[in-house]
Design an enzyme around this catalytic site. Structure first.
Site, PDB file in Angstrom:
ATOM      1  CG  ASP A  48      -2.001   1.071   0.719  1.00 32.65           C
ATOM      2  OD1 ASP A  48      -2.250   1.261  -0.081  1.00 32.65           O
ATOM      3  OD2 ASP A  48      -2.498   1.313   2.244  1.00 32.65           O
ATOM      4  CG  ASN A  92      -7.342  -2.129  -6.804  1.00 33.89           C
ATOM      5  OD1 ASN A  92      -6.009  -3.163  -7.022  1.00 33.89           O
ATOM      6  ND2 ASN A  92      -7.312  -0.984  -6.225  1.00 33.89           N
TER       7      ASN A  92
END
Length: 309
Positions: A33, A81
């Protein structure tokens, strides 16, 4: 001069951390991340952050090899996503495609006998990414020394729901007896992916959550979790060693808990239960203090001594 001193101090600290480790996890899973936030901090485009993160991934593979870790799973593209803008998705797909081909052809991958596989709903990915997945799979299908799993179009909840639906359909059609539903029946219906349970989950970027990542393989094994502030492109070997130290502390704590539970059972049980408790306690005897053991006669069989399993 100051930068030289900082680099030297970092190397010394790395060596100190490595010496302190007495064991390493077998399977590490990483939520990479912070690529976009890193890019914003640098005043660059999001795609530049993802490329910088890809370089950290290459370093991570080297660190795993140095430490004897046998399996690595990377959270590269989640099912969530797909909700990103089309241009962001396209840039990510470009990078994933390029890196799959690069890894599949890299000398170090073949020298280290790395098996590359993708896990997730890969049929949802663009054809060009699926072609890159197939290429990496073919190029490394004969290897089993190290497993690199790339989670693409992956969602842990969706994976478990899919397994539940498959089981329900098989029960409804008479192909599966409800009484025969066990761990193996569920695992046979999960995505083809990790070969081992997850020992350690690492998440960079400051968030302290596992984001629907490998719930069956990690939570069922009570995997250790390590959350750290650096964005993924900033993640260093020191951070990785600290994560492994967290795993080691959790493992030692788990061993003490099992040993004390067996000790309590010895004090309360008899017959076959007593023998089983003694056997378990023998495996974890080194996790207890002498005072905890002094009033118990615990024979330790050679096949079950520390390190025997």
């Amino acid at each position: 001069m100051r930068s030289w001193f900082r680099r030297h101090a970092t190397r010394v600290y790395e060596r100190l951390l490595e010496r302190e480790l007495s064991g390493t996890p077998t399977h590490v899973a990483v939520i990479q991340d912070g690529n976009r936030r890193y890019a914003r901090k640098q005043g660059a485009d999001a795609s530049d952050g993802h490329r910088a993160g890809a370089q950290t991934t290459e370093s991570l593979l080297e660190w795993c090899d140095e430490l004897g870790i046998e399996e690595l799973t990377l959270y590269a593209f989640s099912t969530e996503n797909f909700e990103r803008p089309a241009d962001q998705r396209a840039a990510l797909f470009d990078l994933i495609e390029d890196k799959l081909y690069d890894f599949a052809d890299a000398d170090r991958v073949h020298e280290s006998e790395v098996r590359i596989r993708a896990i997730g709903e890969t049929d949802r990915l663009p054809r060009r990414v699926r072609d890159a997945i197939a290429y990496a799979d073919r190029r490394t299908e004969g290897y089993d020394r190290f497993y690199l799993n790339v989670a693409l179009a992956y969602g842990g909840r969706a994976e478990l729901l899919g397994a539940a639906r498959d089981i329900a359909e098989d029960v409804d059609s008479g192909m599966l007896d409800p009484n025969a539903i066990d761990v193996e029946a569920i695992e046979n219906r999960l995505y083809e992916g990790p070969t081992r349970e997850v020992d350690l989950i690492i998440r960079t970027g400051g968030a302290e959550r596992t984001s629907n990542f490998l719930p069956w393989h990690a939570n069922g094994n009570e995997a250790a979790a390590y959350f750290c502030a650096p964005y993924w492109p900033e993640f260093r070997k020191i951070d990785f060693l600290r994560a492994i130290r967290t795993y080691e502390h959790r493992e030692n704590s788990w061993r003490r808990k099992r040993a004390r539970r067996a000790l309590a059972l010895i004090r309360a049980a008899s017959g076959q239960e007593l023998e089983e408790a003694r056997r378990i306690l023998g495996r974890f005897r080194g996790s207890l203090t002498d005072s905890e053991l002094e009033d118990i006669d615990v024979p330790v069989e050679s096949d079950h001594g520390l390190g025997g399993d």
